[in-house]
Write a protein that holds these residues in place. Structure first.
Motif: not given
Length: 400
Positions: A234-248, A280-287, A290-292
């Motif tokens: 849940x926390x990473x999903x919320x954090x990821x929602x603030x991750x922007x593609x680039x500066x533009x 988020x979906x990929x991070x869950x699998x990589x977790x 041990x990727x985290x």
């Protein structure tokens, strides 16, 4: 860079509206968790709102402002985010009041409202009238009022508005490597002396970690536990929602942060790979592989090579709203002064966002009693960082 002083105070602007516009433009540059900018600001202009504000503050004044938490912009995935949001609002509020004071508008009285919108002192007088004045009078439904201030014109403070804005523009959250040279003990003592504003009771406990054993212990703690930042769905999903593609994209949205702001400069192929990996979906699998922990180890390596870590904590384990806002004010002054001296900060928030981690950190590092609410790297950044963008209405206000 060293703090500059001035022998004269700037003349106040001709109207409060102009002063407020200039002050809010500076305060809007304040840092906030995930750059979510959760504050709201209202100016009491109707007879009902002014009367309610006067009752709450106990002062007849020329102007009244109300600080709010915008619930549509707050982080909610973790319980500790409730503290972070009000501390972020406190940072904004402190810079706003400093910028108004620099223009000759002095806070005659301040009243903090409790969690139910009532009086911070517990008597409840005036709070019902304020609630009635807010309803249907231009007050956004998603805003929770936090604090009311009564303002009067007077002698400008010793600060210059231009200096406040210059420093606010220069402030960055630098997440990359810092130069290994230690921060001077004299400078750290000066930063630690940054006290509560206007002589208020100091409810914040500050400590600088500079000894190698303490820094190694903190880096080891980060290596063991910071992966939770990426592994908590849940926390990473919320954090990821603030991750922007680039500066533009960040500029268009006016909030959040980019991969470069998190991990430093990177090539286009690496950026594309990181974007896929951090979904988020990929991070869950990589977790599961041990990727985290790999990401936590990278953060720990950066922490290990940092010359200073600062911690701030409340004296009480369950701080009141007034304490949260004062904590934000203390942090605002510290970050502002550090920036004036050419220092950068990088909050390592994960260690205080989970109750069990925070308590363990306090015990392992023998931090002062109460509740730690801020932990950050401090040093001279090795390279410039891009600035964080602001949404169009971050410097605005509503009239009630």
């Amino acid at each position: 860079m060293t703090t500059r002083s001035t022998d004269h105070a700037a003349a106040p602007v001709s109207t409060f509206a102009q002063a407020l516009e200039a002050a809010a433009a500076t305060a809007a540059l304040s840092p906030s968790s995930h750059n979510c900018q959760p504050w709201g600001l209202a100016r009491a202009t109707t007879a009902a709102a002014r009367r309610a504000a006067a009752d709450l503050t106990g002062r007849d004044a020329d102007e009244y402002l109300v600080l709010a938490l915008d619930r549509e912009r707050e982080l909610t995935a973790l319980a500790a985010h409730a503290v972070e949001m009000e501390v972020s609002c406190g940072i904004y509020w402190r810079i706003l009041l400093r910028a108004l004071a620099a223009q000759g508008w002095t806070a005659a009285a301040v009243r903090t409202l409790d969690g139910d919108g009532g009086s911070g002192s517990g008597d409840g007088s005036g709070s019902g009238a304020l609630a009635g004045a807010l309803a249907g009078a231009g007050w956004p439904a998603a805003w929770t009022p936090l604090c009311v201030v009564a303002l009067r014109p007077g002698t400008p403070s010793a600060e210059r508005l231009d200096d406040l804005r210059e420093t606010a523009l220069a402030r960055r959250t630098h997440r990359g490597p810092y130069r290994p040279a230690p921060v001077s003990a004299e400078l750290l003592r000066d930063l630690a002396r940054t006290g509560s504003p206007e002589g208020e009771k100091d409810t914040v406990r500050l400590r600088h970690l500079t000894e190698r054993r303490d820094l190694r212990a903190f880096a080891a703690f980060v290596a063991r536990h910071a992966g939770l930042d990426f592994g908590h769905r849940a926390a990473w999903r919320e954090t990821h929602s603030f991750l922007r593609r680039d500066l533009a994209d960040a500029a268009a949205r006016g909030d959040g942060f980019t991969l470069e702001q998190l991990f430093g400069p990177m090539s286009r192929p690496r950026r594309a790979a990181m974007r896929r990996a951090l979904a988020p979906a990929t991070m869950h699998l990589l977790g599961k592989a041990g990727y985290h922990r790999v990401l936590a180890a990278g953060l720990a390596d950066i922490v290990r090579r940092t010359p200073t870590v600062v911690t701030m904590g409340f004296a009480e384990r369950t701080p009141a709203r007034a304490d949260l806002l004062r904590g934000g004010a203390r942090l605002a002054d510290y970050w502002w002064r550090a920036t004036r001296h050419g220092l950068s900060l990088h909050p390592v928030s994960i260690v205080v966002q989970h109750e069990d981690l925070r308590v363990r950190l306090e015990r392992e590092l023998s931090l002062p009693g109460g509740r730690t609410f801020f932990v950050s790297r401090v040093g001279v950044a090795g390279r410039p960082a891009p600035h964080s963008h602001r949404r169009d209405d971050a410097a605005g206000h509503v009239e009630i």
